[in-house]
Design a protein around this motif. Structure first.
Motif, mmCIF file in Angstrom:
data_model
loop_
_atom_site.group_PDB
_atom_site.id
_atom_site.type_symbol
_atom_site.label_atom_id
_atom_site.label_comp_id
_atom_site.label_asym_id
_atom_site.label_seq_id
_atom_site.Cartn_x
_atom_site.Cartn_y
_atom_site.Cartn_z
ATOM 1 N N ASN A 117 -15.645 -13.080 -6.310
ATOM 2 C CA ASN A 117 -14.284 -12.535 -6.228
ATOM 3 C C ASN A 117 -13.327 -13.317 -7.116
ATOM 4 N N PHE A 133 -15.374 1.489 -3.870
ATOM 5 C CA PHE A 133 -14.270 0.571 -3.598
ATOM 6 C C PHE A 133 -14.316 -0.646 -4.511
ATOM 7 N N SER A 141 -13.294 0.167 -7.978
ATOM 8 C CA SER A 141 -11.879 0.556 -8.014
ATOM 9 C C SER A 141 -10.954 -0.654 -7.926
ATOM 10 N N TYR A 142 -11.281 -1.585 -7.017
ATOM 11 C CA TYR A 142 -10.373 -2.729 -6.895
ATOM 12 C C TYR A 142 -10.471 -3.636 -8.116
ATOM 13 N N GLY A 158 -8.397 -1.895 -10.619
ATOM 14 C CA GLY A 158 -7.025 -1.768 -10.133
ATOM 15 C C GLY A 158 -6.222 -3.049 -10.202
ATOM 16 N N LEU A 159 -6.896 -4.170 -10.405
ATOM 17 C CA LEU A 159 -6.176 -5.441 -10.529
ATOM 18 C C LEU A 159 -5.259 -5.468 -11.736
ATOM 19 N N ILE A 208 -8.847 -10.380 -0.949
ATOM 20 C CA ILE A 208 -10.112 -9.658 -1.116
ATOM 21 C C ILE A 208 -11.187 -10.258 -0.213
#
Length: 209
Positions: free
Chosen positions: A104, A172, A175-176, A179-180, A199
Motif C-alpha cells: 500500500n 476496487f 480503482s483506488y 483514483g489516487l 487504505i
C-alpha cells in the motif's frame, strides 16, 4: 510496403528500430504531451528514417496510439505480480496484511503521481480513438482478471473473507490505485503515510471474521 532494410548494429543489445521509435514518442508524450510528437523529431531521436515510422506505425496517429498503449500497460502491471507472490507466501491473515501494508505504501507514494497522470491521459486520449479504447479496455480487463484470481486464491487460503465477490475486490484495488490521482492534484495533499493508513483500514475489513 516493403520492410525497411536491416542495418548492422555494433551493439547487439541496442533496441530494435520499432522499440527506439516508441521510446522516443513515449518520452515526448511524457514530458511535453502529444503535440510534441513530430515525425521528424522522433526519427532523429530514434536514429531511423521517417519511412521506418510509416512502416511500423502507418502514421503519426498510429504512433501516438501505440505509445499511449505502452504507457498504460506499464502503469497497470507493476503490482499484480507482487500481490500474487504475497498470497502464495502468506501462511496467516496477519502475514498477508503485513505484506499488503508494505505494498500500500508503494502504491500511494507521491512518486507514482506521474504514472497515475500518464494513465489518466491515456484514458482521455482513448475516448477519441475507438481502436485505442478497445485495446485499453482489453488491458484493463486483464488486470481485473488477474486481481480476481489473486483475491480468489487469498480466499481459498483463508486470507480474505469469502463472502465478498473476488472480482469486486479486484475492481476496487485497481480503482483506488488509479483514483489516487485526485489526492495527487490536491494542493494540500495528505502525507503518503496518512493515506496508507486509511487504505490499511479498508484492507483490514477484508480479513476473515
Amino acid at each position: 510496403m516493403a520492410a525497411p532494410k536491416k542495418t548492422a548494429q555494433s551493439d547487439p543489445s541496442a533496441p530494435s528500430p520499432r522499440d527506439a521509435i516508441l521510446a522516443a514518442a513515449i518520452d515526448a508524450i511524457t514530458h511535453h504531451g502529444e503535440s510534441a510528437v513530430r515525425i521528424t523529431d522522433v526519427a532523429r531521436t530514434a536514429g531511423v528514417t521517417q519511412g521506418m515510422i510509416s512502416y511500423y506505425f502507418k502514421d503519426r496517429e498510429g504512433l501516438i496510439a501505440e505509445a499511449h498503449l505502452v504507457i498504460f500497460e506499464r502503469g497497470i502491471t507493476q503490482d499484480s505480480g507482487l500481490l500474487l507472490s504475497a498470497v502464495e507466501a502468506a501462511q496467516t491473515p496477519e502475514d498477508f496484511q503485513a505484506v499488503l501494508a508494505k505494498l500500500n505504501r508503494e502504491i500511494v507514494s507521491s512518486q507514482r503521481a506521474v504514472n497515475r497522470i500518464s494513465r489518466t491521459v491515456v484514458l482521455g486520449s482513448a475516448l477519441n480513438r475507438p481502436e485505442l479504447l478497445e485495446r485499453v479496455n482489453v488491458l484493463q480487463e486483464k488486470l481485473i482478471d488477474d486481481l480476481e484470481l489473486i483475491a480468489t486464491k487469498a480466499q481459498q487460503k483463508g486470507l480474505f473473507r469469502s463472502d465478498i465477490a473476488p472480482r469486486a475486490i479486484g475492481a476496487f484495488v485497481t480503482s483506488y490505485a488509479l483514483g489516487l490521482i485526485v489526492a495527487d492534484l490536491d494542493t494540500h495533499r495528505p502525507a503518503d503515510e496518512d493515506l496508507a493508513k486509511v487504505i490499511d483500514l479498508v484492507m483490514l475489513s477484508l480479513r476473515p471474521q
